[in-house]
Design an enzyme around this catalytic site. Structure first.
Site: not given
Ligand code: MSP
Length: 504
Positions: A17, A20, A125, A128, A142, A145, A294, A297
């Protein structure tokens, strides 16, 4: 010096989304900017594919984990391509080379005496992929979440994180800018000062992961596996070459605050244990929110980056997320706000200025940059703006850098209105003044395009072509007055055509 830039690797439990896309865009702006400054950048992004969260999504989709990962990793890879991210490699933690590297890495931690076996009994969790204590939870839920963690009791291998408190504190004392912004530095240091517990390095109750080399009934805990990607990628991104000596350690790791503790505490301790240098700097940003929650998904409040790109174009998306939400803070986003910023700032302020300028140079000077020096006041303003943008970028203040650039855009718009070249063109005695006005506009747009090149690369390139300065986008080109006399200007259509209504 090498400038190795990383994004987190994203979980493939669901489609990407805008959140990312946000991190990838910010890191890409950064990578492009550092290249503009002549640095040897290696930019990495990718996907995090092991663990129970992904395994469960695969099962729910009726696919094997690997089939499911191939599918969603493909969507993340095409998102990076659609964002025109200039990543030098896309890592997947299911790459066999990564898996072998992870095994070697944890063996080094074990050889250092930092790994032991014990029983884990506590909370987990899956959202996470993190172990929690009662104190970490909000009313038993959590903190990320809002769901109830599961109770786990299993035999695990542990990493002796508790042994690293002193060395981590020394790292933070030595490097006051190890984590930016400062609030996140303080938060990370507070974790460390609060006392570190050992953490699980393996899981025994799941199968989708990298086998522990000395105990293949267990898999390596997904976060340990995932963090190691930043090191493993360099060993196989280029076939037959190991880029570690050239690029290690990362100079900048970009991530959001949700995964601060993993990157700012656990990751440097793992590196110390395995005998690697720690990263130079962690750059932590906030959340994109939707009605103050925030975007995620699991909450179901996501904006679709592909929809924004298809409606407004890629540059509009890149511009929007960095201009609308102050980088580092949280900020609300919506399709309506994308729409407004697109029409006001990109279509009106910038796009019209380019069209008008090129049209006037075509009409009054046959499309060639006249022989003149830029107007002194505009030149001084551009010099000042350029210096401020550079300062902001040095502090990773991406939004402030764009705001400063927009002062230049607005100044040029005022300049056109004040000089009114269409009036000067009627007066033969004002020919020299008209030359100055047109040269100032063309050259000013050129400077603006160079300032924006890392942010909106396609539009910036179109502007450079429009003013006849196609090849020159290195950072030194922000100096005014560098547009060659006679440069041919042309524009095929509006840079940002007006769009009537938001997509959703
Ligand atoms: N897989 C782990 C990260 C491992 S790194 C060694 C993870 N993945 S995640 O798909 O949940 O991605 C988290 C990251 O995605 C956040 O730290 C951020 O960089 C980005 N974001 C996901 N949702 C976001 C928002 N709503 N706002 C800003 N950044 C977002 O955690």
């Amino acid at each position: 010096m090498s400038s190795y830039v990383t994004t987190p690797i994203y979980y493939v439990n669901a489609n990407p989304h805008l959140g990312h896309a946000y991190t990838t865009i910010a890191a890409d702006v950064w990578a492009r900017h550092r290249r503009q400054r002549g640095e040897d950048v290696f930019f990495l992004t990718g996907t995090d594919e092991h663990g129970s969260k992904v395994a469960r999504s695969a099962a729910a989709a009726g696919l094997s984990p690997k089939e499911f990962c191939d599918l969603i990793a493909g969507v993340f890879r095409s998102l990076a391509a659609d964002l025109h991210a200039t990543n030098d490699f896309f890592i997947r933690t299911s790459d066999p080379e990564h898996e072998v590297f992870v095994q070697r890495f944890v063996e080094r931690m074990k050889a250092a005496g930092d790994v032991y076996e014990a029983l884990y009994a506590g909370l987990y969790c899956t959202g996470c992929e993190a172990f929690y204590t009662e104190d970490d939870l909000n009313d038993g839920l959590c903190p990320q979440h809002g769901t109830r963690p599961e109770w786990l009791e299993e035999r695990n291998w542990f990493f002796r994180l508790s042994a690293y408190g002193e060395r981590l504190r020394a790292l933070y004392a030595e490097r006051p800018d190890y984590v930016l912004p400062r609030t996140r530095y303080n938060e990370a240091l507070a974790f460390i000062d609060g006392g570190l517990q050992d953490i699980s390095l393996s899981r025994s109750s799941i199968e989708w992961g990298v086998p522990v080399p000395w105990d293949p009934d267990q898999v390596i805990y997904v976060w340990i596996d995932a963090l190691i990607n930043y090191a493993s990628a360099l060993t196989y991104a280029r076939p037959g070459e190991d880029l570690t000596a050239q690029h290690w350690p990362p100079r900048w790791q970009v991530l959001a605050k949700d995964i601060l503790k993993f990157h700012a505490v656990i990751w440097p301790a793992m590196l110390m244990s395995a005998g690697y240098a720690v990263p130079e700097q962690l750059l932590i940003h906030g959340y994109l929110t939707v009605r103050d929650a925030k975007m995620s998904k699991s909450v179901g409040n996501v904006l679709d980056p592909f929809l924004v790109i298809n409606t407004y174009g890629l540059d509009a998306l890149r511009f929007y997320v960095l201009k609308d939400v102050r980088f580092g803070s949280d900020g609300d986003v919506s399709y309506e706000r994308v729409h407004d910023r697109y029409n006001h700032e990109l279509a009106n302020d910038l796009g019209n200025l380019v069209s008008r300028t090129v049209a006037m140079v075509g009409r009054y000077r046959s499309g060639a940059a006249p022989a003149a020096a830029p107007d002194a006041a505009v030149r001084d303003l551009l010099v000042a703006v350029g210096a401020r943008v550079a300062d902001h970028l040095d502090r990773f203040e991406l939004t402030e850098a764009l705001e400063a650039t927009w002062e230049a855009v607005r100044a040029l718009n005022r300049f056109v209105e004040e000089r009114a070249p269409w009036k000067l063109a009627k007066d033969p005695a004002a020919a020299a003044e008209l030359d100055v006005a047109l040269y100032t506009l063309l050259d000013g747009l050129r400077v603006i395009a160079v300032l924006l090149a890392a942010f909106i690369p396609d539009a910036a390139r179109s502007i450079l072509i429009a003013v006849g300065a196609e090849t020159a986008s290195g950072w030194e080109e922000i100096a005014p007055g560098r547009l060659p006399v006679g440069a041919a200007s042309r524009l095929d259509g509006p840079l940002f055509p007006r769009i009537d209504a938001p997509p959703a």
